[in-house]
Enzyme design. Structure first.
Site, mmCIF file in Angstrom:
data_model
loop_
_atom_site.group_PDB
_atom_site.id
_atom_site.type_symbol
_atom_site.label_atom_id
_atom_site.label_comp_id
_atom_site.label_asym_id
_atom_site.label_seq_id
_atom_site.Cartn_x
_atom_site.Cartn_y
_atom_site.Cartn_z
ATOM 1 N N ASP A 1 -8.002 -1.182 -4.893
ATOM 2 C CA ASP A 1 -7.876 -2.510 -4.081
ATOM 3 C C ASP A 1 -7.043 -2.565 -2.856
ATOM 4 O O ASP A 1 -7.308 -3.318 -1.889
ATOM 5 C CB ASP A 1 -7.890 -3.706 -4.896
ATOM 6 C CG ASP A 1 -6.342 -3.961 -5.216
ATOM 7 O OD1 ASP A 1 -5.676 -2.803 -5.734
ATOM 8 O OD2 ASP A 1 -5.805 -5.038 -5.078
ATOM 9 N N ASP B 1 -6.895 2.314 -10.417
ATOM 10 C CA ASP B 1 -5.691 1.684 -10.350
ATOM 11 C C ASP B 1 -5.300 0.731 -11.169
ATOM 12 O O ASP B 1 -6.038 -0.227 -11.797
ATOM 13 C CB ASP B 1 -5.618 1.343 -8.723
ATOM 14 C CG ASP B 1 -4.098 0.884 -8.289
ATOM 15 O OD1 ASP B 1 -3.146 1.603 -8.568
ATOM 16 O OD2 ASP B 1 -4.305 -0.278 -7.669
ATOM 17 N N ASP C 1 -4.598 2.862 -2.101
ATOM 18 C CA ASP C 1 -5.626 3.467 -2.649
ATOM 19 C C ASP C 1 -6.816 4.048 -1.903
ATOM 20 O O ASP C 1 -7.588 4.694 -2.156
ATOM 21 C CB ASP C 1 -6.369 2.459 -3.675
ATOM 22 C CG ASP C 1 -5.364 1.693 -4.693
ATOM 23 O OD1 ASP C 1 -4.656 2.447 -5.176
ATOM 24 O OD2 ASP C 1 -5.566 0.592 -4.942
#
Length: 834
Positions: free
Chosen positions: A727, A476, A731
């Site tokens: 995080d 990410d 996600d």
């Protein structure tokens, strides 16, 4: 050689082996002489035996003969006149012819004397008509004292072996009984069979000698005792080594504080007293005092004071962290310098330390998929070994009876039965399914412990195994490749609405106060600084026909320790104006709500298009410029009109580029999937070296992107193992969909719960550590399996005696048990080398 053994008191003697003259009267001769030539290992020829005094009548046929079994081949002599053993030189009285009938009796070092009733004729070459040692009159004690000592020695060995067999060895018989009752077979079955057969054979040998007068020639009391002794020694060494695999949990538990200093205050806020209490009495909401050199008793926030706290037990970083009012502290960390008081918010099993201990314990107790190989082998291992043991005994015994190998291969005094039995017992106790069973769990325990000591929490052996097979890693962007502390660097106003920038900041603050996105925290911090510090005026509306002015002022980064906007948004409620209502989060785009009578949208250009807010050319150019510089642009639209745009910058982590390059050298392909716009995502990807970039992907789309990357490269191929590093809440679906989910420890609780690995240090280098540790652990598991299988494949044939025809060496079964114990210990030590 030449040792003369006298049978008792008497006069003259007859030379061993010399023919006696035929006489009708008595013969002066004493009680008999046995001369042994060459010592215990030579051949002895018996004399006349049992001499007669002058005037004594001849004794009845078949009395008072003695056979001795030494360490080597012997010929026993005698005849009916002296009651000696048949099978040596035979002399008949009264002129009967003399005859030589040679025979051999072999022994194993223990003198055994047989007794038959008078008049019973022994077969040629057999035991003969003898008297039991110690069972005749005192005058015929030839060797009786040695036989008595031997009998006592065997009795003591049997008693001690019985204590070992059914005392300390009882656990193996109980375990074997339970396993058989469940319809399975384990290591206890092999141990019980091996030691039990040795013990039973020994008891049978002694009982056979006592009740029938015949001896099997050998007993194995010491074998059964030493089998259990060496196996227990191996178990002890194995348990000691395995105890080291859980050192990580022990160290974590040692960090748990046992006491805390409770602060009690008066109604006016002054301190009434401070007292030390047990940690079990600490409750949420208590005010606790922490002195230098003591451990923080619970999770919470600093109320007053400042200190430097060593958080290496959580993050692995050796440098102490400064803590002041509003800072978050974790139970179990150590205050290096400074006093402070704190408010306990999580105590007991709810603390971060307790959560870490549970994760490590759960991981160490979990079973990796590779363990199924050992389970499948162990299910048939014991029955196969028992069958091989029986086949070994039968093969050697049948070959001996068929005279396929010479009799001098047998040890002294051993029969074909006992000779074959030693090989069968060795097969039983040499085979070691324990080494197979220990190959995986010990490596998993050590691997998870090593990970915990480096700030990497692994949630199970299956995750550890999958991470060792990762071929693609998906990152990410926000909070993972970047620092996760975005800040607004620039803003532009596009509307002539009344109130200008202050009004725009009020609307943004009212809308974003309900969001948990990192960009929302950045906008709140910027709005707070602009509105509460008074540095922002309402003169930002551009004049007609002129380009709007840009504010290049950089906002200060608020931190979690400062009690900034991220932790306290109560200041928003103090602003003049209505609060937001009808809040709606649009995944991957932004938020919509109503502030008073106005409809407000804060988010990406895609959200602006949905709200009908048109971007003027100047705004389009500004967005392209900022996105090309890896800035994220967040726009504000009120009532379908574009009001302002804020450029948000999130610094890229300094180690990101090196981690991506290192993963590439390890053969891992790196991808980035982000909900941000394409220009910003590509700019970040170019900066860190990621070529495969997907942007403007909603949370559900991230999970779909993971599944797309998991598909095999060709039809019928194996799926690709994919890891996801993230995080945030958005996600979580991708972390759950990936083969291996890695959550950055500073992320949200939802992401941490959905992940298989938790990186406590918020450091991307831990991704490298996790992948490398997993690969090393998986390699060690395979090495353990190779050793365990190789040991059994080599040791079982050796124990069965495949080399005996060449070496003529038959190690005792206790040596096989020592080898089995060593194999288990060696597997554990191999895992400890991680």
């Amino acid at each position: 050689g030449g040792v003369r053994l006298r049978g008792g008191g008497g006069g003259g003697s007859a030379a061993a082996g010399a023919p006696r003259p035929e006489q009708a009267g008595p013969v002066r001769g004493g009680n008999g002489v046995l001369r042994v030539r060459g010592g215990g290992g030579g051949r002895a020829e018996g004399g006349a035996g049992g001499g007669l005094r002058h005037g004594e009548p001849p004794p009845p046929v078949g009395c008072s003969g003695v056979r001795r079994a030494g360490h080597g081949p012997q010929d026993a002599g005698g005849g009916r006149g002296g009651g000696g053993l048949r099978g040596g030189r035979v002399l008949r009285r009264g002129g009967e012819r003399q005859r030589d009938a040679q025979g051999r009796a072999r022994g194993g070092g223990v003198a055994v004397v047989l007794r038959l009733q008078p008049g019973v004729h022994a077969p040629d070459g057999g035991g003969g008509d003898g008297a039991a040692e110690g069972g005749r009159a005192a005058g015929r004690r030839g060797g009786g004292g040695g036989a008595a000592a031997t009998t006592a020695r065997v009795a003591v060995k049997g008693a001690l072996a019985t204590a070992v067999q059914f005392g300390v060895g009882r656990r193996f018989f109980v375990g074997a009984a339970k396993a058989v009752k469940r319809g399975t077979a384990n290591m206890d079955v092999l141990i019980s069979l091996g030691s039990g057969v040795s013990y039973a054979a020994s008891v049978m040998a002694v009982a056979h000698c006592m009740f029938t007068g015949h001896s099997l020639g050998q007993e194995f009391f010491e074998t059964s005792a030493m089998l259990i002794t060496f196996i227990l020694l191996g178990k002890y060494l194995e348990a000691t080594a395995k105890g080291r695999t859980s050192d990580a949990i022990t160290r974590l538990l040692d960090l748990k504080p046992t006491a805390a200093t409770l602060v009690t205050r008066r109604p006016d806020g002054s301190v009434l007293k401070e007292e030390e209490i047990d940690m079990a009495l600490v409750q949420c909401g208590d005010e606790l005092r922490v002195a230098p050199g003591t451990r923080v008793p619970a999770d919470g926030h600093v109320l007053e004071g400042s200190a430097r706290v060593d958080e290496s037990m959580i993050t692995g970083e050796p440098v102490p962290v400064d803590k002041s009012s509003g800072s978050e502290v974790t139970g179990g960390t150590v205050s290096v310098a400074g006093h402070f008081s704190m408010r306990a918010e999580r105590v007991g099993k709810d603390t971060a330390l307790a959560h870490i201990v549970r994760l490590v314990q759960s991981a160490q107790l979990s079973k990796a998929p590779v363990q199924t190989f050992a389970d499948s082998v162990s299910a048939v291992f014991v029955p196969v070994v028992v069958a091989l043991s029986a086949a070994t005994w039968l093969g050697w015994f049948a070959a001996g009876q068929a005279e396929l190998y010479p009799k001098d291969w047998l040890p002294e005094g051993a029969s074909f039965f006992m000779f074959s039995l030693l090989f069968a017992i060795a097969v039983l106790v040499t085979a070691c399914p324990c080494a197979l069973g220990l190959a995986t769990p010990t490596a998993v325990m050590v691997g998870t412990g090593v990970g915990a000591s480096h700030g990497i929490l692994i949630k199970g052996g299956d995750a550890l195994e999958r991470a060792g097979k990762v071929r693609r890693v998906v990152f990410d962007k926000t909070g993972t490749l970047t620092e996760g502390r975005p800040s607004v660097t620039m803003h532009r106003l596009w509307s002539k609405r009344k109130g200008g920038l202050p009004e725009a900041l009020r609307l943004v603050a009212a809308a974003e106060v309900c969001s948990e996105h990192p960009l929302a925290r950045a906008l709140l911090a910027y709005a707070r600084e602009g509105l509460l510090s008074g540095t922002v005026t309402g003169e930002a509306s551009p004049p007609a026909g002129k380009a709007p002015a840009a504010s290049g002022r950089r906002a200060r980064r608020p931190s979690l320790a400062s009690g900034g906007a991220e932790t306290d948004a109560s200041w928003v409620r103090g602003l003049a104006g209505p609060e937001a209502a009808g809040f709606e989060a649009v995944p991957g785009k932004g938020i919509r709500c109503a502030v008073g009578a106005e409809s407000v949208a804060v988010g990406s250009r895609a959200l602006m298009a949905e709200c009908g807010a048109q971007l003027p050319p100047d705004a389009e150019a500004f967005l392209e410029e900022m996105e090309g510089r890896a800035r994220t642009c967040v726009s504000l639209a009120v009532g379908g009109e574009l009001v302002a745009t804020f450029a948000v910058s999130d610094a890229i982590k300094p180690e990101a580029g090196g981690v991506v390059a290192a993963l590439g050298r390890m053969g891992v392909e790196c991808h980035m999937v982000s909900g941000d716009n394409w220009r910003t995502a590509r700019a970040v990807g170019d900066e860190v070296g990621i070529r495969h970039v997907q942007a403007e992907v909603p949370p559900a789309g991230k999970a779909e992107a993971i599944r797309e990357l998991q598909r095999p490269a060709s039809e019928g191929g194996q799926p690709t193992c994919v890891a996801m590093v993230g995080d945030g809440v958005n996600d979580a679906p991708a972390l759950a969909a990936a083969d291996v989910g890695m959550a950055v420890g500073a992320g949200t609780d939802v992401a941490i719960e959905a992940a298989d690995f938790v990186l406590m240090r918020n450091d991307l280098e831990d991704v490298l550590t996790a992948v490398d540790l997993s690969r090393t652990t998986l390699s060690r598991i395979k090495l353990n399996y190779c050793w365990a299988m190789g040991y059994n494949l080599c040791a079982i044939p050796l124990a069965a005696g495949v080399l005996f025809p060449r070496t003529h060496t038959q190690p005792p079964p206790w040596v096989a048990s020592a080898a089995m114990a060593f194999s288990s210990v060696s597997v554990v030590c191999s895992s400890l080398m991680l």
